[in-house]
Design a protein around this motif. Structure first.
Motif, PDB file in Angstrom:
ATOM      1  N   LEU A   1      -2.693   0.244  -4.302  1.00 36.37           N
ATOM      2  CA  LEU A   1      -2.551  -1.121  -3.782  1.00 36.37           C
ATOM      3  C   LEU A   1      -2.005  -2.019  -4.887  1.00 36.37           C
ATOM      4  N   ASP A   2      -0.904  -2.685  -4.616  1.00 29.82           N
ATOM      5  CA  ASP A   2      -0.288  -3.615  -5.567  1.00 29.82           C
ATOM      6  C   ASP A   2      -0.228  -5.005  -4.949  1.00 29.82           C
ATOM      7  N   CYS A   3      -0.546  -6.014  -5.737  1.00 32.09           N
ATOM      8  CA  CYS A   3      -0.396  -7.384  -5.243  1.00 32.09           C
ATOM      9  C   CYS A   3      -0.283  -8.351  -6.410  1.00 32.09           C
ATOM     10  N   PHE A   4       0.326  -9.475  -6.149  1.00 29.72           N
ATOM     11  CA  PHE A   4       0.205 -10.631  -7.032  1.00 29.72           C
ATOM     12  C   PHE A   4      -0.991 -11.418  -6.520  1.00 29.72           C
ATOM     13  N   THR A   5      -2.027 -11.521  -7.339  1.00 27.69           N
ATOM     14  CA  THR A   5      -3.256 -12.148  -6.860  1.00 27.69           C
ATOM     15  C   THR A   5      -3.047 -13.639  -6.617  1.00 27.69           C
TER      16      THR A   5
ATOM     17  N   VAL B   1      -4.517  -1.381  -7.901  1.00 32.58           N
ATOM     18  CA  VAL B   1      -5.788  -0.696  -7.649  1.00 32.58           C
ATOM     19  C   VAL B   1      -5.469   0.669  -7.057  1.00 32.58           C
ATOM     20  N   VAL B   2      -5.947   1.720  -7.714  1.00 31.84           N
ATOM     21  CA  VAL B   2      -5.777   3.085  -7.215  1.00 31.84           C
ATOM     22  C   VAL B   2      -7.123   3.554  -6.680  1.00 31.84           C
ATOM     23  N   GLU B   3      -7.155   3.894  -5.401  1.00 33.23           N
ATOM     24  CA  GLU B   3      -8.419   4.320  -4.810  1.00 33.23           C
ATOM     25  C   GLU B   3      -8.286   5.720  -4.210  1.00 33.23           C
ATOM     26  N   GLY B   4      -9.283   6.558  -4.471  1.00 32.83           N
ATOM     27  CA  GLY B   4      -9.289   7.906  -3.925  1.00 32.83           C
ATOM     28  C   GLY B   4      -9.661   7.896  -2.454  1.00 32.83           C
ATOM     29  N   VAL B   5      -8.921   8.652  -1.669  1.00 34.59           N
ATOM     30  CA  VAL B   5      -9.182   8.745  -0.228  1.00 34.59           C
ATOM     31  C   VAL B   5      -9.905  10.047   0.093  1.00 34.59           C
ATOM     32  N   ARG B   6      -9.388  11.168  -0.451  1.00 31.24           N
ATOM     33  CA  ARG B   6     -10.061  12.465  -0.255  1.00 31.24           C
ATOM     34  C   ARG B   6      -9.692  13.392  -1.411  1.00 31.24           C
ATOM     35  N   GLY B   7     -10.547  14.332  -1.701  1.00 29.23           N
ATOM     36  CA  GLY B   7     -10.280  15.286  -2.763  1.00 29.23           C
ATOM     37  C   GLY B   7     -10.099  14.600  -4.111  1.00 29.23           C
ATOM     38  N   ARG B   8      -9.164  15.112  -4.904  1.00 34.82           N
ATOM     39  CA  ARG B   8      -8.865  14.529  -6.207  1.00 34.82           C
ATOM     40  C   ARG B   8      -7.355  14.516  -6.400  1.00 34.82           C
ATOM     41  N   VAL B   9      -6.891  13.495  -7.107  1.00 31.53           N
ATOM     42  CA  VAL B   9      -5.466  13.369  -7.401  1.00 31.53           C
ATOM     43  C   VAL B   9      -5.316  13.047  -8.881  1.00 31.53           C
ATOM     44  N   ASP B  10      -4.493  13.837  -9.569  1.00 30.54           N
ATOM     45  CA  ASP B  10      -4.196  13.591 -10.982  1.00 30.54           C
ATOM     46  C   ASP B  10      -2.960  12.694 -11.083  1.00 30.54           C
ATOM     47  N   LEU B  11      -3.065  11.644 -11.869  1.00 33.31           N
ATOM     48  CA  LEU B  11      -2.005  10.641 -11.975  1.00 33.31           C
ATOM     49  C   LEU B  11      -1.709  10.337 -13.430  1.00 33.31           C
ATOM     50  N   GLN B  12      -0.508   9.860 -13.685  1.00 31.36           N
ATOM     51  CA  GLN B  12      -0.150   9.390 -15.015  1.00 31.36           C
ATOM     52  C   GLN B  12       0.309   7.944 -14.916  1.00 31.36           C
TER      53      GLN B  12
ATOM     54  N   SER C   1       0.849  -1.183   0.000  1.00 32.17           N
ATOM     55  CA  SER C   1       0.000   0.000   0.000  1.00 32.17           C
ATOM     56  C   SER C   1       0.892   1.243   0.000  1.00 32.17           C
ATOM     57  N   THR C   2       0.680   2.112  -0.973  1.00 33.60           N
ATOM     58  CA  THR C   2       1.450   3.344  -1.099  1.00 33.60           C
ATOM     59  C   THR C   2       0.491   4.524  -1.124  1.00 33.60           C
ATOM     60  N   THR C   3       0.724   5.492  -0.243  1.00 34.36           N
ATOM     61  CA  THR C   3      -0.136   6.664  -0.173  1.00 34.36           C
ATOM     62  C   THR C   3       0.492   7.800  -0.979  1.00 34.36           C
ATOM     63  N   LEU C   4      -0.301   8.399  -1.863  1.00 32.46           N
ATOM     64  CA  LEU C   4       0.127   9.531  -2.682  1.00 32.46           C
ATOM     65  C   LEU C   4      -0.672  10.767  -2.267  1.00 32.46           C
ATOM     66  N   SER C   5       0.038  11.832  -1.951  1.00 34.02           N
ATOM     67  CA  SER C   5      -0.629  13.051  -1.494  1.00 34.02           C
ATOM     68  C   SER C   5      -0.290  14.216  -2.411  1.00 34.02           C
ATOM     69  N   SER C   6      -1.251  15.088  -2.595  1.00 29.24           N
ATOM     70  CA  SER C   6      -1.062  16.314  -3.367  1.00 29.24           C
ATOM     71  C   SER C   6      -1.854  17.419  -2.674  1.00 29.24           C
ATOM     72  N   PRO C   7      -1.644  18.675  -3.077  1.00 33.08           N
ATOM     73  CA  PRO C   7      -2.433  19.756  -2.452  1.00 33.08           C
ATOM     74  C   PRO C   7      -3.937  19.572  -2.617  1.00 33.08           C
TER      75      PRO C   7
END
Length: 497
Positions: free
Chosen positions: A15-19, A35-46, A2-8
């Protein structure tokens, strides 16, 4: 992972896994799921997917199959890529996409390994987001159930559980092999040339690992590895290699690739020339593993007993030969003390198994050779002036493998000779509270450059100090090595102080 990505503007969790699924040992998903899941607000990703085969030599043949499904083929390797966002081509071989994830939203990316032949006749259907979420939940549940068998209490229990999960993740489920690492050519020191391919199953390393797993309640892994070695050796102990591929492969030819490794380190190697070395400790490790398995109520059957007898016989015939030792030196073979002691272990545990299991064996000859090995180690492998066991016959140097002598019962932890050995290891090999394997250099191992402190050796030191009654020093050493773990609770093989 699990990796948390934060932005203003918000926060997202990746979430990454070998199923994995129940009963999936023979028919695994072979799927990497993100799996990328939004926690709060919005995050732009590439998202960028640049797949390469054969160590970068082969760029994939990229094809679109509708329903947000892509295939990437390179020789006899293939990937099926699926997402619930529409990916875009970036040139002929790559996929990219910029997207936004908002609170409570999920974006999925599935990368599944397939054979090109399978794609021609049975192309997989697109997986719905609900199915991918189910596989994520199923994987988490599987790991929770597996780790629940761990039997350990106390302050260090969470760290032990984390390490146990790592060892399980390094195990090839169909074969029972446990690889030393999932990587190749990470340098032992920045910019150095001591860069090895560790994606193979070593008898010694795996024996240490499955012994530890069995001690905390994970018994199936120990039996799986025992069976893997018997199959890989084809029941012939005199043809034993010190390592195998995950499916029992024997040809592990070492090749240098024209690539740069971590932070530009060279050379980048695949294969490992140590696979052809004579390392006598392997025989003792396997017989010791069988003895411990027997103590847990699993006696060897007729076929396995014959295999064990052959292991003991090889140790009995070859113990007087020089070898490369547990550190796999690439210089001249030497009479390493640890190797001799492990030959002693092979004979000692063979005798114990024969007696306990009422098996036929050349008892008197084994007893005689066991005594000969002990005498040789206690005379040629011990320096009376320095009050320490030494690395090799005729040497005055010490190495960290000597810390294992009481672990296998060759000498008691509180024996004066072992107390002197521990003191010598600390005086000569301890750097900033961590232990080196040995003092490296061309004269020591035939290689240029230096290496970092070996974390496993520092744990061995902590155990020796604890069992010698010096609990304060043991805890200090143990806490020092624990401090080298990263933010995920993982330990490297070596640590650069």
């Amino acid at each position: 992972l699990s990796t948390t990505l934060s932005s203003p503007d918000g926060e997202a969790r990746v979430l990454d896994c070998f199923t994995i699924h129940r009963g999936g040992r023979d028919q695994p998903y072979a799927q990497l799921l993100r799996v990328v899941e939004g926690v709060r607000g919005r995050v732009d990703l590439q998202l960028r997917l640049h797949a390469r085969f054969d160590y970068g030599e082969v760029r994939p043949w990229l094809r679109y199959h509708g329903e947000r499904l892509y295939s990437l083929i390179g020789g006899q390797n293939g990937l099926v890529v699926a997402s619930d966002i529409e990916l875009e081509r970036a040139g002929q071989h790559d996929l990219e996409r910029t997207f936004t994830v908002r609170a409570q939203e999920r974006v999925h990316l599935s990368i599944q390994f397939v054979s090109p032949h399978e794609l021609e006749f049975n192309f997989p259907a697109a997986l719905e987001a609900q199915e991918l979420d189910r596989r994520l939940d199923e994987t988490i549940t599987w790991w929770q159930e597996w780790s629940s068998q761990i039997r350990l209490d106390g302050a260090y229990a969470p760290g032990v559980a984390r390490s146990a999960i790592v060892l399980k993740a390094l195990t090839n489920a169909p074969s029972g092999a446990m690889v030393a690492a999932a990587t190749t050519s990470l340098p032992e020191s920045p910019g150095g040339s001591r860069n090895w391919d560790y994606r193979f199953s070593w008898i010694r390393d795996s024996s240490f690992s499955v012994r530890s797993l069995a001690d905390i309640g994970c018994h199936r892994e120990a039996d799986g590895f025992r069976r893997f070695i018997e199959r890989s050796a084809a029941g012939a102990a005199d043809d034993l290699q010190i390592m195998y591929g995950v499916d029992g492969e024997r040809r592990l030819t070492e090749i240098i690739l024209p690539l740069e490794g971590y932070r530009g380190a060279r050379p980048v190697r695949i294969g490992n020339a140590a696979s052809t070395q004579l390392q006598l400790d392997a025989y003792g490790e396997l017989v010791e593993l069988s003895w411990r398995w027997h103590l847990r109520g699993h006696s060897p059957d007729d076929d396995y007993w014959r295999f064990l007898v052959e292991l003991v016989e090889v140790a009995a015939h070859r113990w007087e030969e020089p070898d490369r030792g547990m550190w796999e030196v690439r210089g001249n073979p030497r009479h390493f003390v640890h190797s001799k002691v492990m030959c002693w272990v092979a004979l000692d545990r063979g005798l114990k198994l024969a007696e306990s299991c009422l098996r036929q064996a050349p008892i008197r000859r084994w007893q005689r050779i066991r005594a000969q090995i002990r005498k040789a180690v206690e005379t040629k492998g011990y320096d009376r002036r320095q009050h320490t066991f030494v690395q090799a016959f005729g040497s005055k140097a010490v190495d960290a493998s000597l810390l294992l002598l009481p672990t296998v019962g060759f000498v008691e932890y509180d024996d004066d000779r072992m107390v002197g050995t521990v003191a010598a290891v600390r005086a000569r090999l301890e750097v900033d509270g961590l232990v080196l394997r040995y003092r490296s250099g061309p004269s020591a191992d035939g290689l240029k450059g230096k290496e970092g402190s070996f974390l496993a050796c520092t744990f061995w030191l902590a155990e020796c100090l604890a069992r010698q009654g010096d609990l304060d020093q043991a805890r200090e050493v143990f806490d020092r090595v624990l401090a080298t773990s990263n933010d995920l609770g993982l330990f490297a093989e070596e640590y650069d102080t």
